[in-house]
Design an enzyme around this catalytic site. Structure first.
Site, PDB file in Angstrom:
ATOM      1  N   SER A  67     103.707  61.388   6.609  1.00  0.00           N
ATOM      2  CA  SER A  67     102.968  60.286   5.665  1.00  0.00           C
ATOM      3  C   SER A  67     101.535  60.177   6.297  1.00  0.00           C
ATOM      4  O   SER A  67     100.909  60.973   7.490  1.00  0.00           O
ATOM      5  CB  SER A  67     103.923  59.012   5.585  1.00  0.00           C
ATOM      6  OG  SER A  67     103.739  58.716   7.542  1.00  0.00           O
ATOM      7  N   SER A  69     100.739  57.641   7.827  1.00  0.00           N
ATOM      8  CA  SER A  69     100.512  56.691   8.849  1.00  0.00           C
ATOM      9  C   SER A  69      99.716  56.283   9.555  1.00  0.00           C
ATOM     10  O   SER A  69      99.192  55.332  10.835  1.00  0.00           O
ATOM     11  CB  SER A  69     101.697  55.501   9.312  1.00  0.00           C
ATOM     12  OG  SER A  69     103.076  56.689  10.018  1.00  0.00           O
ATOM     13  N   LYS A 124     104.674  56.923  15.838  1.00  0.00           N
ATOM     14  CA  LYS A 124     103.765  56.137  16.210  1.00  0.00           C
ATOM     15  C   LYS A 124     103.116  56.211  16.894  1.00  0.00           C
ATOM     16  O   LYS A 124     103.398  56.774  17.908  1.00  0.00           O
ATOM     17  CB  LYS A 124     104.052  54.851  15.285  1.00  0.00           C
ATOM     18  CG  LYS A 124     105.187  54.392  14.679  1.00  0.00           C
ATOM     19  CD  LYS A 124     104.018  54.406  13.049  1.00  0.00           C
ATOM     20  CE  LYS A 124     105.198  54.334  11.650  1.00  0.00           C
ATOM     21  NZ  LYS A 124     104.252  54.226  10.885  1.00  0.00           N
ATOM     22  N   SER A 227     100.588  51.544   7.336  1.00  0.00           N
ATOM     23  CA  SER A 227     101.524  51.586   8.270  1.00  0.00           C
ATOM     24  C   SER A 227     102.724  50.764   8.179  1.00  0.00           C
ATOM     25  O   SER A 227     102.524  49.083   8.535  1.00  0.00           O
ATOM     26  CB  SER A 227     101.049  52.079   9.712  1.00  0.00           C
ATOM     27  OG  SER A 227     102.170  52.066  10.592  1.00  0.00           O
TER      28      SER A 227
END
Length: 262
Positions: A67, A69, A124, A227
């Site tokens: 993704s 994010s 993250k 995100s």
């Protein structure tokens, strides 16, 4: 799908076949009898599976970014390597730490098991450490009352959708990295799910303020308005940590992406 568990099962199965071939079938061969083909064939895979299992469990593990994010640091389609030992040696499959090495630092890019569904791996950036007070108000990050440094770094072009985001250089601890925000996106957190220690967070129309529980971490994506992270689903327990991402080893669309990153 738990690939670590599948690999462990294959390791055990091939190890049993290797033991049969080495200690039992070899004696039969010495007197002229042949061992079953499936014993010889299965046993031959044991050394390979053993090496892959040890490397993946204790040294490095490959992941693919699914993704956006972590844009602009990591792009969709990046293949990355994750250091499995820098945050401690863990038993494979059950992920239990047995040897302490280092603790996550602010600014690290970390892979972890998603608290809401541990079968999923998320990536993250570490923003809040245990005990920190993290505030993200009006799209400005403050930790323990200190505003994190942000400098304008020009616009970021999303080539796939042909629109621009605002790019900033942010400093977390000793790590400088780029983030992006969208001017039209609201400051408040639009999606919040139930999570442990929900009482540690306060939500307003301007953003969110959280105190990180002991043994947990507050994670955010570099694509701040794109995100779904700790602002929406809470804190990452220490036992969910997988490792520290440190290298892009391939990207089919752009070979220039290969290399280390902050």
């Amino acid at each position: 799908m738990n690939f670590a568990l599948i690999l462990f099962v294959l390791l055990v199965a091939s190890g049993v076949l290797w033991a049969l071939d080495h200690f039992v079938a070899s004696r039969r061969r010495s007197v002229g009898a042949k061992s079953p083909w499936w014993v010889e064939y299965g046993a031959s895979f044991f050394p390979v599976i053993l090496v892959v299992f040890c490397l993946r469990s204790f040294v490095v593990e490959p992941f693919k970014i699914p993704s956006g994010s972590m844009i602009p640091t990591l792009l969709v389609g990046d293949f990355i390597l994750v250091n499995k030992w820098t945050y401690g040696i863990r038993l494979p499959v059950i992920n239990k730490k047995i040897i302490e090495v280092n603790q996550p630092k602010r600014g690290d890019v970390m892979v972890f098991r998603f608290p809401g569904d541990p079968s999923l791996d998320y990536i993250k950036r570490v923003v809040g450490l245990p005990g920190d007070k993290v505030e993200y108000i009006d799209k400005k990050l403050t930790i323990n009352g200190q505003a994190m440094s942000q400098k304008e770094a020009g616009d970021y072009l999303h080539a796939d959708r042909l629109y621009y985001s605002s790019r900033f250089t942010e400093k977390l601890g000793d790590v400088e990295h780029n983030i992006i925000t969208d001017k039209d996106a609201p400051a408040f957190v639009s999606q919040v799910t139930p999570y442990a220690f929900r009482e540690n967070c306060t939500y307003t129309s301007r953003g969110v303020s959280c105190t990180v529980p002991q043994g947990h971490y507050f994670m955010m994506g570099d694509n701040r308005d794109g995100s779904f992270d700790s602002r929406g689903w809470g804190f990452v327990p220490e036992q969910n940590i997988v490792g520290k991402a440190f290298f892009i080893w391939f990207n089919f669309s752009d070979l220039k992406r290969i290399g280390s990153f902050h």
